[in-house]
Design a protein around this motif. Structure first.
Motif, PDB file in Angstrom:
ATOM      1  N   LEU A 233      69.349  64.888  27.378  1.00  0.00           N
ATOM      2  CA  LEU A 233      69.331  63.481  27.747  1.00  0.00           C
ATOM      3  C   LEU A 233      69.789  62.647  26.561  1.00  0.00           C
ATOM      4  O   LEU A 233      69.304  62.825  25.439  1.00  0.00           O
ATOM      5  N   ALA A 234      70.714  61.761  26.803  1.00  0.00           N
ATOM      6  CA  ALA A 234      71.252  60.929  25.719  1.00  0.00           C
ATOM      7  C   ALA A 234      70.172  60.014  25.150  1.00  0.00           C
ATOM      8  O   ALA A 234      69.184  59.702  25.823  1.00  0.00           O
ATOM      9  N   ASN A 235      70.365  59.593  23.909  1.00  0.00           N
ATOM     10  CA  ASN A 235      69.426  58.670  23.283  1.00  0.00           C
ATOM     11  C   ASN A 235      69.333  57.394  24.118  1.00  0.00           C
ATOM     12  O   ASN A 235      70.340  56.808  24.505  1.00  0.00           O
ATOM     13  N   ASN A 236      68.093  56.978  24.392  1.00  0.00           N
ATOM     14  CA  ASN A 236      67.809  55.854  25.287  1.00  0.00           C
ATOM     15  C   ASN A 236      68.184  56.120  26.737  1.00  0.00           C
ATOM     16  O   ASN A 236      68.250  55.205  27.560  1.00  0.00           O
ATOM     17  N   GLY A 237      68.431  57.396  27.050  1.00  0.00           N
ATOM     18  CA  GLY A 237      68.649  57.778  28.436  1.00  0.00           C
ATOM     19  C   GLY A 237      67.359  57.634  29.236  1.00  0.00           C
ATOM     20  O   GLY A 237      66.255  57.647  28.681  1.00  0.00           O
ATOM     21  N   GLU A 238      67.487  57.486  30.535  1.00  0.00           N
ATOM     22  CA  GLU A 238      66.337  57.231  31.396  1.00  0.00           C
ATOM     23  C   GLU A 238      65.917  58.472  32.173  1.00  0.00           C
ATOM     24  O   GLU A 238      66.744  59.325  32.504  1.00  0.00           O
ATOM     25  N   LYS A 252      52.544  60.568  32.601  1.00  0.00           N
ATOM     26  CA  LYS A 252      52.866  59.521  31.623  1.00  0.00           C
ATOM     27  C   LYS A 252      52.552  60.009  30.213  1.00  0.00           C
ATOM     28  O   LYS A 252      53.369  59.869  29.292  1.00  0.00           O
ATOM     29  N   GLY A 253      51.372  60.593  30.022  1.00  0.00           N
ATOM     30  CA  GLY A 253      50.982  61.100  28.709  1.00  0.00           C
ATOM     31  C   GLY A 253      51.891  62.214  28.236  1.00  0.00           C
ATOM     32  O   GLY A 253      52.248  62.282  27.046  1.00  0.00           O
ATOM     33  N   LEU A 254      52.289  63.087  29.151  1.00  0.00           N
ATOM     34  CA  LEU A 254      53.191  64.190  28.789  1.00  0.00           C
ATOM     35  C   LEU A 254      54.509  63.642  28.249  1.00  0.00           C
ATOM     36  O   LEU A 254      54.999  64.104  27.204  1.00  0.00           O
ATOM     37  N   LEU A 255      55.072  62.662  28.937  1.00  0.00           N
ATOM     38  CA  LEU A 255      56.346  62.094  28.479  1.00  0.00           C
ATOM     39  C   LEU A 255      56.188  61.379  27.134  1.00  0.00           C
ATOM     40  O   LEU A 255      57.043  61.509  26.250  1.00  0.00           O
ATOM     41  N   GLU A 256      55.108  60.633  26.989  1.00  0.00           N
ATOM     42  CA  GLU A 256      54.893  59.907  25.729  1.00  0.00           C
ATOM     43  C   GLU A 256      54.722  60.860  24.556  1.00  0.00           C
ATOM     44  O   GLU A 256      55.073  60.521  23.420  1.00  0.00           O
ATOM     45  N   ASN A 258      56.361  63.522  24.302  1.00  0.00           N
ATOM     46  CA  ASN A 258      57.633  64.244  24.165  1.00  0.00           C
ATOM     47  C   ASN A 258      58.799  63.272  23.968  1.00  0.00           C
ATOM     48  O   ASN A 258      59.860  63.428  24.573  1.00  0.00           O
ATOM     49  N   PHE A 259      58.567  62.256  23.113  1.00  0.00           N
ATOM     50  CA  PHE A 259      59.628  61.363  22.641  1.00  0.00           C
ATOM     51  C   PHE A 259      60.144  60.379  23.697  1.00  0.00           C
ATOM     52  O   PHE A 259      61.259  59.864  23.564  1.00  0.00           O
ATOM     53  N   PHE A 260      59.351  60.087  24.697  1.00  0.00           N
ATOM     54  CA  PHE A 260      59.730  59.048  25.655  1.00  0.00           C
ATOM     55  C   PHE A 260      58.940  57.777  25.352  1.00  0.00           C
ATOM     56  O   PHE A 260      57.779  57.831  24.947  1.00  0.00           O
ATOM     57  N   HIS A 261      59.578  56.641  25.548  1.00  0.00           N
ATOM     58  CA  HIS A 261      58.910  55.359  25.312  1.00  0.00           C
ATOM     59  C   HIS A 261      59.077  54.466  26.537  1.00  0.00           C
ATOM     60  O   HIS A 261      59.847  54.780  27.465  1.00  0.00           O
ATOM     61  N   PHE A 275      55.781  57.279  41.208  1.00  0.00           N
ATOM     62  CA  PHE A 275      56.938  57.467  40.352  1.00  0.00           C
ATOM     63  C   PHE A 275      56.582  57.196  38.900  1.00  0.00           C
ATOM     64  O   PHE A 275      55.700  56.402  38.600  1.00  0.00           O
ATOM     65  N   VAL A 276      57.289  57.874  37.996  1.00  0.00           N
ATOM     66  CA  VAL A 276      57.159  57.618  36.573  1.00  0.00           C
ATOM     67  C   VAL A 276      58.561  57.401  35.998  1.00  0.00           C
ATOM     68  O   VAL A 276      59.489  58.135  36.304  1.00  0.00           O
ATOM     69  N   TYR A 277      58.653  56.366  35.186  1.00  0.00           N
ATOM     70  CA  TYR A 277      59.920  56.012  34.548  1.00  0.00           C
ATOM     71  C   TYR A 277      59.724  55.949  33.043  1.00  0.00           C
ATOM     72  O   TYR A 277      58.674  55.545  32.551  1.00  0.00           O
ATOM     73  N   GLY A 278      60.734  56.377  32.290  1.00  0.00           N
ATOM     74  CA  GLY A 278      60.679  56.262  30.835  1.00  0.00           C
ATOM     75  C   GLY A 278      62.059  56.355  30.216  1.00  0.00           C
ATOM     76  O   GLY A 278      63.038  56.712  30.877  1.00  0.00           O
ATOM     77  N   LYS A 279      62.110  56.041  28.908  1.00  0.00           N
ATOM     78  CA  LYS A 279      63.348  56.171  28.146  1.00  0.00           C
ATOM     79  C   LYS A 279      63.162  57.166  27.023  1.00  0.00           C
ATOM     80  O   LYS A 279      62.083  57.237  26.411  1.00  0.00           O
TER      81      LYS A 279
END
Length: 282
Positions: A233-238, A252-256, A258-261, A275-279
């Motif tokens: 996934l590209a930097n700042n990719g969604e 949500k916690g798993l993504l946070e 693993n470098f998602f914001h 749904f869960v969304y992150g960058k």
């Protein structure tokens, strides 16, 4: 035709909710006659030939055994697309239509590369391509049956989407691009212990591998998708994920971790966390 309508309602009454039976009437008559709801009403007094009545009876008989009507007729509608469906591939859900709508309403239709992981019938990938024509959309699956069906649906709807084999659990397969700007997925997320809550048509006919995860490892697919995203996934990719309504905080916690914001849990139209969304930040 009223005789046929009464037959459908009589045979299915008590097996399905009244509202669903009414929708079956329109679906069945639409399938065998090519009529829309208005034309059905206008031709209520029409006497149908025996062969047509026989086809209706055959469909109703299969419905009494709880076979999904989408498998019986071989098609369904999804965000305005006509899609072929068949046993072995999950029937597209209304919640997933909402996921496609949310993404297409939020994201500009530019030249972004989008990957749909676990594409199944191709519904998400094709829906995104329809509403975001400027994007390059890809869909992967472990099932060759699903890949073939997704390609059929791409041709049926005249949409340019590339489908390919990839096993997200083993991270095995050849990717058509090194980096993607967005990853979307509706992976298996129903717990084995939740089977008792499922409808008979789902349990008897739909592919369990596309639905269920073990109770002792409920986030297995989300973890593997996150691992994949860190490489592709590209930097700042969604990232956009459909989830079990009871696992929003955990995903949500798993993504946070693993470098998602900017990770957020979003509710569907029924008020359920869906749904869960992150960058992604490298």
């Amino acid at each position: 035709m009223q005789k046929n309508i009464n037959y459908i309602k009589q045979k299915l009454s008590g097996l399905y909710p009244d509202r669903e039976v009414e929708s079956f009437v329109v679906w069945i008559l639409g399938h065998v006659l090519g009529y829309d709801k208005t034309r059905i009403l206008l031709n209520n007094d029409k006497i149908l030939p025996k062969d047509v009545s026989s086809r209706i009876s055959s469909i109703v008989d299969r419905l009494t055994k709880y076979e999904p009507i989408q498998y019986i007729t071989g098609d369904t509608e999804f965000v305005g697309l006509n899609l072929n469906v068949k046993p072995g591939v999950l029937v597209p859900r209304p919640e997933t239509e909402e996921l496609v709508s949310r993404i297409s309403n939020k994201v500009a239709a530019n030249s972004a590369k989008i990957l749909d992981i676990g594409t199944g019938s191709g519904c998400i990938a094709l829906g995104l391509k329809k509403y975001m024509p400027g994007t390059k959309v890809f869909g992967c699956d472990i099932s060759q049956v699903a890949i073939e069906l997704a390609n059929e649906n791409a041709k049926l709807n005249n949409l340019d989407v590339h489908f390919f084999y990839y096993d997200i659990l083993s991270q095995n397969g050849t990717l058509p691009a090194k980096k993607f700007d967005m990853i979307v997925s509706n992976p298996p997320y129903v717990l084995e212990s939740e089977k008792v809550q499922m409808e008979a048509n789902v349990l008897k006919y739909e592919p369990h591998g596309a639905l269920f995860v073990p109770d002792d490892d409920p986030l297995i697919f989300y973890q593997k998708i996150s691992d994949f995203a860190q490489l592709h996934l590209a930097n700042n990719g969604e990232i956009w994920l459909e989830i079990n309504e009871n696992k929003g905080a955990e995903v949500k916690g798993l993504l946070e971790n693993n470098f998602f914001h900017d990770v957020v849990v979003l509710k569907d139209i029924f008020g359920k966390q869906r749904f869960v969304y992150g960058k992604f930040r490298e």
